[in-house]
Design an enzyme around this catalytic site. Structure first.
Site, mmCIF file in Angstrom:
data_model
loop_
_atom_site.group_PDB
_atom_site.id
_atom_site.type_symbol
_atom_site.label_atom_id
_atom_site.label_comp_id
_atom_site.label_asym_id
_atom_site.label_seq_id
_atom_site.Cartn_x
_atom_site.Cartn_y
_atom_site.Cartn_z
ATOM 1 N N CYS A 12 0.079 22.058 42.563
ATOM 2 C CA CYS A 12 -0.299 23.412 42.142
ATOM 3 C C CYS A 12 0.282 23.823 40.798
ATOM 4 C CB CYS A 12 0.142 24.421 43.198
ATOM 5 S SG CYS A 12 -0.592 24.118 44.810
ATOM 6 N N GLY A 13 1.198 23.045 40.234
ATOM 7 C CA GLY A 13 1.759 23.460 38.960
ATOM 8 C C GLY A 13 3.015 22.701 38.597
ATOM 9 N N ASP B 217 5.175 28.439 54.210
ATOM 10 C CA ASP B 217 5.502 27.122 53.645
ATOM 11 C C ASP B 217 6.992 27.017 53.353
ATOM 12 O OD1 ASP B 217 4.923 24.528 52.814
ATOM 13 O OD2 ASP B 217 4.580 25.133 50.742
ATOM 14 N N LYS C 92 6.677 28.494 34.889
ATOM 15 C CA LYS C 92 5.768 27.773 35.784
ATOM 16 C C LYS C 92 4.354 27.829 35.232
ATOM 17 C CE LYS C 92 4.284 27.572 40.648
ATOM 18 N NZ LYS C 92 4.509 28.133 42.003
ATOM 19 N N VAL D 96 11.750 20.796 35.854
ATOM 20 C CA VAL D 96 12.617 20.996 37.021
ATOM 21 C C VAL D 96 11.841 20.958 38.333
ATOM 22 C CG1 VAL D 96 14.371 22.263 35.739
ATOM 23 C CG2 VAL D 96 12.473 23.526 36.791
ATOM 24 N N GLY D 97 10.511 20.925 38.255
ATOM 25 C CA GLY D 97 9.712 20.840 39.468
ATOM 26 C C GLY D 97 8.253 20.622 39.132
ATOM 27 N N PHE D 98 7.547 19.938 40.013
ATOM 28 C CA PHE D 98 6.114 19.731 39.789
ATOM 29 C C PHE D 98 5.444 19.422 41.121
ATOM 30 C CE2 PHE D 98 8.255 15.688 39.199
ATOM 31 C CZ PHE D 98 7.504 14.810 39.957
ATOM 32 N N GLY D 99 4.156 19.686 41.147
ATOM 33 C CA GLY D 99 3.377 19.422 42.349
ATOM 34 C C GLY D 99 1.913 19.601 42.039
ATOM 35 N N VAL E 80 6.954 23.223 36.693
ATOM 36 C CA VAL E 80 7.982 24.193 36.320
ATOM 37 C C VAL E 80 8.950 23.535 35.347
ATOM 38 C CG1 VAL E 80 9.776 25.763 37.134
ATOM 39 C CG2 VAL E 80 7.796 25.274 38.598
#
Length: 363
Positions: free
Chosen positions: A41-42, A156, A59, A36-39, A44
């Site tokens: 730093c990690g 942020d 996460k 459902v999310g990524f970047g 999810v």
């Protein structure tokens, strides 16, 4: 919905998944569903708890010892999440306990799962009423006030860091750049800064040392405007372009309003043609007068002249959704007890203590 399939289950009970080409190791009671999310730093993933069917977000913070500064940033995020509890801040359930203090490299956080975020809502171009805007923004400012009252600034805030459920409940997430609420030096924001489009003049000031919690108020002001028009208000392509867009919107600042800028930034602004301020009523004809009045008090060039999060909640625009219980201060300021960390060995020791204290076994 097709779920992710585990590659293996270890004797310890951990399940191994491959997520975006990386190892994702979770406790046996969780079935991963999707990313459902990524970047940087990690990553999810959404997950389901076996038996109860509860949906959660997991996460993964990877390679936490790769860089000492990055590791301390991760530790700060973890400490903030364990210390600050508010309905409009994402809730941490627990950390997954690694098998060994000596060998762990990744940290897994189990958190509340939300259906979407404001970035996806804005990009979907779905019609939002003024009541939607009121409800989203009062929740964002409640969470922000709680952070600020705990002497923490987020630094942020952007639409993707404001999570939303189907019932329009909103929570601020991603405290990876959060810091103690104090005047920061420019070097403190050299490596980690607010995503450019949401940076205020003092962050763009090229040498300014006046970073305070007002940076978050500016960011939420731009998110508010973005919800009104369905697109980013100030999509600058670089530092200079961003500063020019701000001046074009707010008008050329006075000498007093530029007191916090570096000499280079002042000289650049003074070299530009004088610009009058644009009318928010003309820019946002669909908005109510109360909405544009509030926006004009958030998007203020000088940080000391912006409303505080507490003052924002008292604005007439939010009269329908005032709730004293949700607008309370944090009981205590956030305290950072890890200034002594100078080595990766010290970082490992402190990270392990935090994970152990807030693992599922100790819930």
């Amino acid at each position: 919905m097709t779920q992710l399939v585990p590659l293996a289950e270890l004797p310890s009970g951990k399940k191994i998944y491959s997520v975006r080409g990386q190892r994702f190791e979770v406790d046996r009671q969780y079935d991963l569903v999707k990313v459902v999310g990524f970047g940087a730093c990690g990553t999810v993933c959404s997950a389901v708890v076996n038996g109860s069917g509860e949906r959660v977000a997991i996460k993964r913070l990877s390679r936490v010892f790769g860089d000492l500064r990055e590791g301390k940033r991760i530790l700060r995020e973890m400490e903030i999440m364990t210390s600050l509890k508010h309905n409009n801040l994402i809730r941490l359930h627990h950390f997954m306990r690694p098998q060994s203090k000596e060998t762990f490299e990744d940290i897994y956080l189990v958190m509340d799962l939300y259906d979407t975020d404001l970035n996806r809502i804005i990009r979907s171009r779905q019609k939002l009423t003024d009541e939607h805007l009121q409800y989203f923004m009062i929740q964002a400012f409640r969470g922000l006030h709680y952070l600020h009252s705990a002497k923490v600034m987020h630094r942020d805030l952007k639409p993707s860091n404001l999570l939303v459920n189907a019932d329009c409940a909103l929570a601020i997430c991603d405290f990876g750049l959060a810091r103690d609420d104090q005047v920061m030096s420019s070097s403190d924001l050299t490596q980690y800064v607010v995503t450019r489009w949401y940076r205020p003049p003092e962050v763009l000031g090229m040498g300014s040392n006046q970073y305070t919690s007002a940076v978050d108020v500016w960011s939420l002001g731009l998110i508010f405007a973005e919800l009104m028009v369905g697109r980013a208000l100030l999509p600058g392509t670089d530092y200079i372009g961003q500063l020019v867009m701000i001046v074009n919107l707010l008008g050329s600042p006075s000498i007093d309003d530029m007191e916090f800028l570096s000499s280079e930034a002042k000289a650049f602004i003074l070299s530009q043609p004088h610009r009058p301020a644009l009318s928010f009523r003309d820019l946002f004809p669909m908005a109510t007068e109360e909405a544009t009045d509030l926006l004009s008090k958030l998007l203020v060039f000088h940080p000391a002249r912006r409303l505080t999060a507490k003052q924002v909640m008292e604005h007439p625009y939010f009269s329908k959704y005032r709730d004293a219980a949700e607008e309370a201060d944090a009981p205590d300021p956030f305290v950072w007890n890890h200034s002594h960390i100078e080595t990766k060995e010290q970082l490992r020791e402190d990270l392990w203590r935090v994970v152990e204290a807030h693992s599922q076994l100790n819930e």
